[in-house]
Design an enzyme around this catalytic site. Structure first.
Site, PDB file in Angstrom:
ATOM      1  N   ARG A 274       5.152  -8.640   1.303  1.00  0.00           N
ATOM      2  CA  ARG A 274       6.571  -8.747   1.666  1.00  0.00           C
ATOM      3  C   ARG A 274       7.291  -9.609   0.626  1.00  0.00           C
ATOM      4  O   ARG A 274       7.193 -10.826   0.633  1.00  0.00           O
ATOM      5  CB  ARG A 274       6.709  -9.344   3.071  1.00  0.00           C
ATOM      6  CG  ARG A 274       8.089  -9.166   3.689  1.00  0.00           C
ATOM      7  CD  ARG A 274       8.115  -9.717   5.105  1.00  0.00           C
ATOM      8  NE  ARG A 274       7.199  -9.005   5.983  1.00  0.00           N
ATOM      9  CZ  ARG A 274       7.472  -7.852   6.592  1.00  0.00           C
ATOM     10  NH1 ARG A 274       8.644  -7.294   6.444  1.00  0.00           N
ATOM     11  NH2 ARG A 274       6.579  -7.285   7.372  1.00  0.00           N
ATOM     12  N   GLU A 346       2.040  -0.606   7.212  1.00  0.00           N
ATOM     13  CA  GLU A 346       3.073   0.359   6.833  1.00  0.00           C
ATOM     14  C   GLU A 346       3.220   0.441   5.317  1.00  0.00           C
ATOM     15  O   GLU A 346       3.261  -0.568   4.623  1.00  0.00           O
ATOM     16  CB  GLU A 346       4.415  -0.060   7.438  1.00  0.00           C
ATOM     17  CG  GLU A 346       5.559   0.874   7.072  1.00  0.00           C
ATOM     18  CD  GLU A 346       6.907   0.181   7.044  1.00  0.00           C
ATOM     19  OE1 GLU A 346       7.774   0.646   6.286  1.00  0.00           O
ATOM     20  OE2 GLU A 346       7.076  -0.835   7.749  1.00  0.00           O
ATOM     21  N   ARG A 388       3.007  -2.157  -2.186  1.00  0.00           N
ATOM     22  CA  ARG A 388       2.027  -2.001  -1.100  1.00  0.00           C
ATOM     23  C   ARG A 388       0.952  -0.983  -1.469  1.00  0.00           C
ATOM     24  O   ARG A 388      -0.199  -1.098  -1.020  1.00  0.00           O
ATOM     25  CB  ARG A 388       2.735  -1.617   0.195  1.00  0.00           C
ATOM     26  CG  ARG A 388       3.622  -2.739   0.727  1.00  0.00           C
ATOM     27  CD  ARG A 388       4.093  -2.507   2.136  1.00  0.00           C
ATOM     28  NE  ARG A 388       4.892  -3.644   2.611  1.00  0.00           N
ATOM     29  CZ  ARG A 388       5.147  -3.895   3.882  1.00  0.00           C
ATOM     30  NH1 ARG A 388       4.689  -3.090   4.825  1.00  0.00           N
ATOM     31  NH2 ARG A 388       5.878  -4.957   4.222  1.00  0.00           N
TER      32      ARG A 388
END
Length: 423
Positions: A274, A346, A388
């Site tokens: 993040r 995710e 990610r």
């Protein structure tokens, strides 16, 4: 943005949709404001008609050489009254528009009702979870020896910034180019290089303003750094009328994205999950209403194809009403397996928004053979979040000792390199 006419026609259905989102009924308040705005419009039209009639009567009186003093006083009074009504009507109309703009999209009928991510529904799982002969590490343990320089990122810019160098930088670039090549070369998305700074109208059109301003970064001259290329790509059709044969339009872009993460305090403070600045390959589709269902499946399958080509295990989740974004009518999340964390995370969200964004942008199309226009439907999705995906590659392809094998699909984008050795 919601259509007040639709709310007038079926307020119960509107409130039922809000209830599935966990929101209180709002149709009564909206319709009361709407009724007031329409009453003021009617009053304004009546005053204009009276003024015009009185003005004609003044001319007729003068032609007859009658005294027009009373009529002139009446016209003066009407002229004085008219701007007061116009001002009030404008204020009430703006109040209604602001209220409609603050309400999230209504979920489609197949979206599961729920309060949060625990209520999301599994659609399917793909791939085989890796079986290691050693205990797999998380990416923030392996990453520094490969060039994920967390310390320097913090030194340069503060928390949630990372410097990539060497192997990590090269792998990151290769992933982005692989995603673009796949989306544009195999799935028919037109590649775009969009602005990273946009005006208020653009972020309003895609739903970030006014409610989510705190999640964005703003420049000193009043522009906004995009939180996703969805903003730039979707607004390509803002204030446009397209012909039906132009649709669907499909755009993709690989851009830096900027998010303040105002609502994520304390979450994923370690590692590369993040960040305030990250890269993402975005997909946007502009379709007719009858195409949007199939387009949602097509878009999600394109993102899944990238994960499949990279050999990363993943699952598709259908988000519940309490976990969907503001503009979405339905969202599929793709979650990739991270063996270091022993959990799915995710990596892509693919949403269909119906005509919700199109109303905010005034984006229409003209159906073949018809004079009138209709609002387009918009869809957006990640294909994929590059950072990610880098995390997923490092964790799934890690080897004992900290080396990382390069997925076969990426080797052409890395000059044939097959293995990244720790330094």
């Amino acid at each position: 943005m919601h259509d007040i006419r639709s709310i007038r026609e079926n307020p119960k259905a509107f409130d039922a949709g809000l209830a599935r989102r966990g929101l209180a009924p709002q149709s009564a308040a909206l319709l009361a404001t709407d009724e007031r705005a329409r009453a003021l419009t009617t009053e304004m039209q009546a005053v204009l008609a009276q003024r015009n009639e009185a003005s004609k009567a003044i001319g007729a009186a003068r032609a007859r050489r009658d005294d027009p003093t009373d009529l002139m006083a009446e016209v003066a009074a009407l002229k004085e009254r008219l701007p007061l009504i116009e001002t009030e009507q404008k204020q009430v109309a703006e109040e209604l528009s602001a209220a409609l703009a603050a309400i999230p999209n209504l979920p489609l009928g197949d979206v599961p009702k729920g309060a949060g991510e625990d209520d999301n529904a599994l659609v399917h799982e793909r791939g085989t979870l890796p079986d290691f002969a050693f205990t797999p590490a998380e990416h923030d343990a392996i990453g520094p020896a490969l060039g994920l320089d967390f310390d320097t990122g913090v030194k340069l810019s503060g928390a949630r910034f990372t410097l990539l160098r060497g192997h990590a930088a090269r792998l990151h670039s290769a992933l982005g180019q692989f995603m673009l090549a796949t989306l544009s070369g195999e799935h028919g998305y037109e590649q775009v290089v969009p602005p990273l700074l946009v005006r208020d109208e653009a972020v309003f059109g895609t739903g970030q303003l006014p409610k989510f301003a705190d999640d964005l970064f703003r420049t000193t001259d009043g522009r906004w750094l995009i939180p996703t290329a969805e903003v730039s790509l979707t607004n390509i059709v803002r204030e446009s009328i397209l012909s039906e044969d132009e649709l669907p339009l499909r755009f993709t872009a690989l851009t830096a994205c900027f998010r303040s993460e105002a609502g994520a305090a304390g979450r994923d403070t370690r590692g590369f999950i993040r960040q305030h600045q990250f890269e993402k390959a975005e997909m946007v589709s502009i379709t007719t209403p009858d195409q949007s269902e199939a387009e949602h499946e097509r878009m999600t399958a394109a993102a899944e194809d990238i994960l499949t080509k990279l050999g990363l295990p993943f699952r598709r989740m259908k988000l519940c009403t309490g976990d969907m974004g503001f503009t979405a009518a339905r969202t599929y999340d793709l979650e990739v397996w991270l063996p270091g964390q022993a959990r799915y995370r995710e990596i892509s969200s693919c949403s269909t928004c119906g005509d919700f964004q199109a109303r905010r942008m005034s984006a229409r199309y003209r159906p073949a053979g018809e004079k009138g226009t209709r609002f387009v439907h918009t869809l957006n999705g990640s294909g994929l979040a590059v950072g990610r995906t880098l995390v997923a590659v490092i964790e799934n392809y890690q080897q004992e000792g900290g080396a990382v094998a390069v997925p076969e699909a990426l080797r052409a984008f890395m000059g044939g390199v097959e293995r990244l050795e720790p330094r």
